[in-house]
Scaffold this active site. Structure first.
Site, PDB file in Angstrom:
ATOM      1  N   ASN A   1       0.864  -1.184   0.000  1.00 17.56           N
ATOM      2  CA  ASN A   1       0.000   0.000   0.000  1.00 17.56           C
ATOM      3  C   ASN A   1       0.903   1.236   0.000  1.00 17.56           C
ATOM      4  O   ASN A   1       1.449   1.609   1.029  1.00 17.56           O
ATOM      5  CB  ASN A   1      -0.889  -0.047   1.258  1.00 17.56           C
ATOM      6  CG  ASN A   1      -1.862   1.113   1.309  1.00 17.56           C
ATOM      7  OD1 ASN A   1      -1.827   2.029   0.468  1.00 17.56           O
ATOM      8  ND2 ASN A   1      -2.744   1.085   2.288  1.00 17.56           N
TER       9      ASN A   1
ATOM     10  N   ARG B   1      -2.209  -2.060  -3.776  1.00 18.50           N
ATOM     11  CA  ARG B   1      -3.425  -1.258  -3.662  1.00 18.50           C
ATOM     12  C   ARG B   1      -3.285  -0.035  -4.566  1.00 18.50           C
ATOM     13  O   ARG B   1      -2.248   0.639  -4.554  1.00 18.50           O
ATOM     14  CB  ARG B   1      -3.591  -0.802  -2.223  1.00 18.50           C
ATOM     15  CG  ARG B   1      -4.754   0.140  -2.058  1.00 18.50           C
ATOM     16  CD  ARG B   1      -4.624   0.947  -0.805  1.00 18.50           C
ATOM     17  NE  ARG B   1      -5.754   1.864  -0.717  1.00 18.50           N
ATOM     18  CZ  ARG B   1      -5.698   3.021  -0.091  1.00 18.50           C
ATOM     19  NH1 ARG B   1      -4.592   3.427   0.488  1.00 18.50           N
ATOM     20  NH2 ARG B   1      -6.759   3.794  -0.046  1.00 18.50           N
TER      21      ARG B   1
ATOM     22  N   HIS C   1     -12.453   2.764  -0.580  1.00 18.12           N
ATOM     23  CA  HIS C   1     -12.524   1.662   0.401  1.00 18.12           C
ATOM     24  C   HIS C   1     -13.209   0.417  -0.170  1.00 18.12           C
ATOM     25  O   HIS C   1     -13.721  -0.416   0.585  1.00 18.12           O
ATOM     26  CB  HIS C   1     -13.317   2.061   1.667  1.00 18.12           C
ATOM     27  CG  HIS C   1     -12.698   3.151   2.479  1.00 18.12           C
ATOM     28  ND1 HIS C   1     -13.461   4.147   3.069  1.00 18.12           N
ATOM     29  CD2 HIS C   1     -11.425   3.414   2.804  1.00 18.12           C
ATOM     30  CE1 HIS C   1     -12.673   4.968   3.727  1.00 18.12           C
ATOM     31  NE2 HIS C   1     -11.420   4.542   3.586  1.00 18.12           N
TER      32      HIS C   1
ATOM     33  N   ARG D   1     -11.663  14.935   7.622  1.00 16.07           N
ATOM     34  CA  ARG D   1     -12.364  15.403   6.421  1.00 16.07           C
ATOM     35  C   ARG D   1     -13.791  15.820   6.757  1.00 16.07           C
ATOM     36  O   ARG D   1     -14.456  15.174   7.577  1.00 16.07           O
ATOM     37  CB  ARG D   1     -12.418  14.302   5.359  1.00 16.07           C
ATOM     38  CG  ARG D   1     -11.073  13.940   4.785  1.00 16.07           C
ATOM     39  CD  ARG D   1     -11.264  13.087   3.526  1.00 16.07           C
ATOM     40  NE  ARG D   1     -10.007  12.494   3.128  1.00 16.07           N
ATOM     41  CZ  ARG D   1      -9.775  11.176   3.112  1.00 16.07           C
ATOM     42  NH1 ARG D   1     -10.728  10.332   3.471  1.00 16.07           N
ATOM     43  NH2 ARG D   1      -8.615  10.720   2.733  1.00 16.07           N
TER      44      ARG D   1
ATOM     45  N   ARG E   1     -10.771   7.975  19.991  1.00 15.14           N
ATOM     46  CA  ARG E   1     -10.561   7.646  21.406  1.00 15.14           C
ATOM     47  C   ARG E   1     -10.395   8.906  22.234  1.00 15.14           C
ATOM     48  O   ARG E   1     -10.945   9.043  23.322  1.00 15.14           O
ATOM     49  CB  ARG E   1      -9.325   6.749  21.578  1.00 15.14           C
ATOM     50  CG  ARG E   1      -9.545   5.355  21.077  1.00 15.14           C
ATOM     51  CD  ARG E   1      -8.260   4.625  20.877  1.00 15.14           C
ATOM     52  NE  ARG E   1      -7.542   5.163  19.713  1.00 15.14           N
ATOM     53  CZ  ARG E   1      -6.616   4.522  19.040  1.00 15.14           C
ATOM     54  NH1 ARG E   1      -6.249   3.330  19.426  1.00 15.14           N
ATOM     55  NH2 ARG E   1      -6.035   5.071  17.992  1.00 15.14           N
TER      56      ARG E   1
ATOM     57  N   GLU F   1      -7.859  -5.612   4.605  1.00 17.39           N
ATOM     58  CA  GLU F   1      -7.628  -5.290   3.203  1.00 17.39           C
ATOM     59  C   GLU F   1      -6.420  -6.033   2.646  1.00 17.39           C
ATOM     60  O   GLU F   1      -6.391  -6.391   1.471  1.00 17.39           O
ATOM     61  CB  GLU F   1      -7.465  -3.764   3.045  1.00 17.39           C
ATOM     62  CG  GLU F   1      -8.808  -3.064   3.169  1.00 17.39           C
ATOM     63  CD  GLU F   1      -8.707  -1.582   3.496  1.00 17.39           C
ATOM     64  OE1 GLU F   1      -8.275  -1.267   4.632  1.00 17.39           O
ATOM     65  OE2 GLU F   1      -9.043  -0.758   2.641  1.00 17.39           O
TER      66      GLU F   1
HETATM   67  P1  ADP Z   1      -7.188   4.474   8.681  1.00 20.24           P
HETATM   68  O1  ADP Z   1      -6.805   3.108   8.139  1.00 20.24           O
HETATM   69  O2  ADP Z   1      -8.275   5.169   7.912  1.00 20.24           O
HETATM   70  O3  ADP Z   1      -6.047   5.358   9.028  1.00 20.24           O
HETATM   71  P2  ADP Z   1      -8.232   2.987  10.942  1.00 20.24           P
HETATM   72  O4  ADP Z   1      -9.238   2.116  10.305  1.00 20.24           O
HETATM   73  O5  ADP Z   1      -7.005   2.385  11.507  1.00 20.24           O
HETATM   74  O6  ADP Z   1      -7.899   4.242  10.060  1.00 20.24           O
HETATM   75  O7  ADP Z   1      -8.978   3.778  12.106  1.00 20.24           O
HETATM   76  C1  ADP Z   1      -8.292   4.698  12.866  1.00 20.24           C
HETATM   77  C2  ADP Z   1      -9.227   5.300  13.884  1.00 20.24           C
HETATM   78  O8  ADP Z   1      -9.847   4.280  14.654  1.00 20.24           O
HETATM   79  C3  ADP Z   1      -8.464   6.131  14.886  1.00 20.24           C
HETATM   80  O9  ADP Z   1      -8.402   7.455  14.466  1.00 20.24           O
HETATM   81  C4  ADP Z   1      -9.303   5.996  16.122  1.00 20.24           C
HETATM   82  O10 ADP Z   1     -10.117   7.149  16.227  1.00 20.24           O
HETATM   83  C5  ADP Z   1     -10.232   4.832  15.899  1.00 20.24           C
HETATM   84  N1  ADP Z   1     -10.150   3.846  16.975  1.00 20.24           N
HETATM   85  C6  ADP Z   1      -9.254   2.852  17.158  1.00 20.24           C
HETATM   86  N2  ADP Z   1      -9.539   2.171  18.306  1.00 20.24           N
HETATM   87  C7  ADP Z   1     -10.652   2.754  18.837  1.00 20.24           C
HETATM   88  C8  ADP Z   1     -11.430   2.517  20.012  1.00 20.24           C
HETATM   89  N3  ADP Z   1     -11.145   1.548  20.875  1.00 20.24           N
HETATM   90  N4  ADP Z   1     -12.476   3.334  20.239  1.00 20.24           N
HETATM   91  C9  ADP Z   1     -12.769   4.325  19.381  1.00 20.24           C
HETATM   92  N5  ADP Z   1     -12.085   4.591  18.278  1.00 20.24           N
HETATM   93  C10 ADP Z   1     -11.033   3.826  17.993  1.00 20.24           C
END
Ligand code: ADP
Length: 394
Positions: A8, A89, A178, A239, A284, A382
């Protein structure tokens, strides 16, 4: 041993997993960051150890070179022949590339031609495909497109209500994103519900930092919340999602901006949950701040939930029903709190969670026995989806 790379590449990064196939066992994984910027970093996880290399990495070619050096130094691979497949990807495959495709020079050129639609991603992804083709000429090499799952959208859902010539002449339409994740969780949902995918109406909610919701009918994507670019749809980490475009010239005047790309940058990087809460883009942190009574964080969560509910409602209406709602990606698969809030607000449809079942981060059906609609938690993967596509095309 038969290993497949899932690659990726971003504008300044390269994430990789090395997966033993067909066992689907992740042997090693990691990333290279700050490519073309100083203080670049390669991180490799293997056998419970994490190895780091810090050196300036001027381009993706050097990043791949260094990656191979590290794989050999730490005995992850004996020789290049162990790697029999590489899946890349690719963010935008336009509307013609309807499935994952074997990488040829012609395909790479097509990815480059489509760069206007994904200027930050398609060019480095094309470059990385060339480097891997040089390095591993014998491996099966496949491009897996974020957009291909959404090429099944009907015209009524992919066209914007603007003069049709702009679609015909300039390709302005909804491409979505996605797709690999939406497809993967939709297929898993059918297996978990023990029903043929071809008979199901599903709504898949990929709630990560970037986030999108897709309506999947008979196994095909029929609508999705991201648009011409990933900026559209629900409120995301940074975003804005959907906004009235008249805001752009109005704000540009107020902010003394003359370059519209600065405005787009604000909508991509300073908006969403981050801009609303003023706390963080990480859910979080925002959930934590809201728990402590931070009013902006509380409102950011209200808006986040509201936009997701609106899209779910839209898709229930336009599909004229739904059999299953799937949650996935960072927020979707980890936040029981968020799933609970989203589903509670749409209980009128007869959708209900089992609070005990919802207390999970694993693959599970989390709806109650009486719920008219199944709700599922399905961690996305993915990389495995990419590796499976390489196997399928071998
Ligand atoms: P990307 O691949 O789009 O960067 P992810 O699918 O890894 O993102 O998601 C990242 C987001 O998931 C983080 O910004 C966080 O806000 C959220 N996240 C991860 N663990 C938790 C949790 N336990 N509770 C709430 N949100 C979470």
């Amino acid at each position: 041993m038969s290993l497949t790379f899932a690659i990726n590449a971003g504008s300044s990064s390269l994430k990789f997993q090395l997966i033993e196939m067909p066992e689907e066992k992740v042997i090693a994984k990691g990333l290279v960051e700050r490519i073309g910027i100083d203080h670049s970093l390669l991180e490799l996880e293997y056998n419970g150890e994490t190895y780091e290399v810090r050196e300036d990495i001027p381009n993706h070619e050097r990043a791949v070179e260094l990656l191979f050096e590290q794989l050999q130094e730490h005995n992850v691979i004996d020789n290049y022949d162990d790697i029999t497949g590489v899946g890349h990807r690719v963010v935008n495959g336009g509307e013609d590339i309807k499935d994952s495709t074997l990488v040829t020079e012609e395909l790479i050129e097509r990815v480059e031609e489509l760069s206007e639609l994904a200027p930050l991603h398609n060019p480095p992804q094309a470059q990385v495909m060339r480097v891997f083709k040089d390095k591993l000429p014998k491996a099966t090499m496949v491009a897996v497109f974020d957009t291909s799952f959404h090429t099944s959208l009907p015209a009524e859902n992919y066209l914007y209500s603007i003069p049709t010539e702009y679609y015909e002449e300039y390709g302005v339409r909804k491409y979505g994103a996605h797709g690999t994740s939406h497809k993967y969780v939709a297929e898993r949902a059918a297996e978990m519900l023990d029903r043929p995918l071809e008979e199901l109406k599903l709504i898949t909610c990929h709630l990560g930092n970037g986030a999108s919701i897709t309506a999947v009918e008979n196994g095909q994507s029929v609508d999705t919340s991201m648009g011409f670019t990933p900026l559209a749809g629900i409120t995301m980490g940074t975003r804005s999602g959907d906004i009235d475009v008249s805001i752009l010239p109005y704000l540009m005047e107020k902010l003394n901006l003359t370059d519209v790309s600065d405005m787009i940058d604000i909508l991509n990087k300073q908006s969403g949950v981050l801009g609303l809460s003023g706390v963080s883009s990480d859910m979080r942190d925002v959930e934590g701040a809201a728990n402590e009574g931070n009013e902006r964080a509380i409102l950011a969560l209200d808006i986040y939930v509201n936009r997701i509910q609106k899209y779910i409602g839209q898709y229930i209406a336009t599909m004229n029903g739904v059999d299953g709602i799937v949650f996935t990606a960072g927020v979707g698969e980890n936040s029981a709190y968020m799933r609970d809030r989203i589903i509670k607000g749409i209980s009128w449809f007869g959708i209900e969670l089992d609070s005990k079942a919802n207390d999970t981060r694993e693959e599970a059906i989390i709806s109650s026995k009486d719920s008219k609609v199944a709700v599922l938690n399905i961690p996305t993967n993915e990389e495995i989806a990419i590796a499976r596509d390489v196997e399928r095309l071998k």
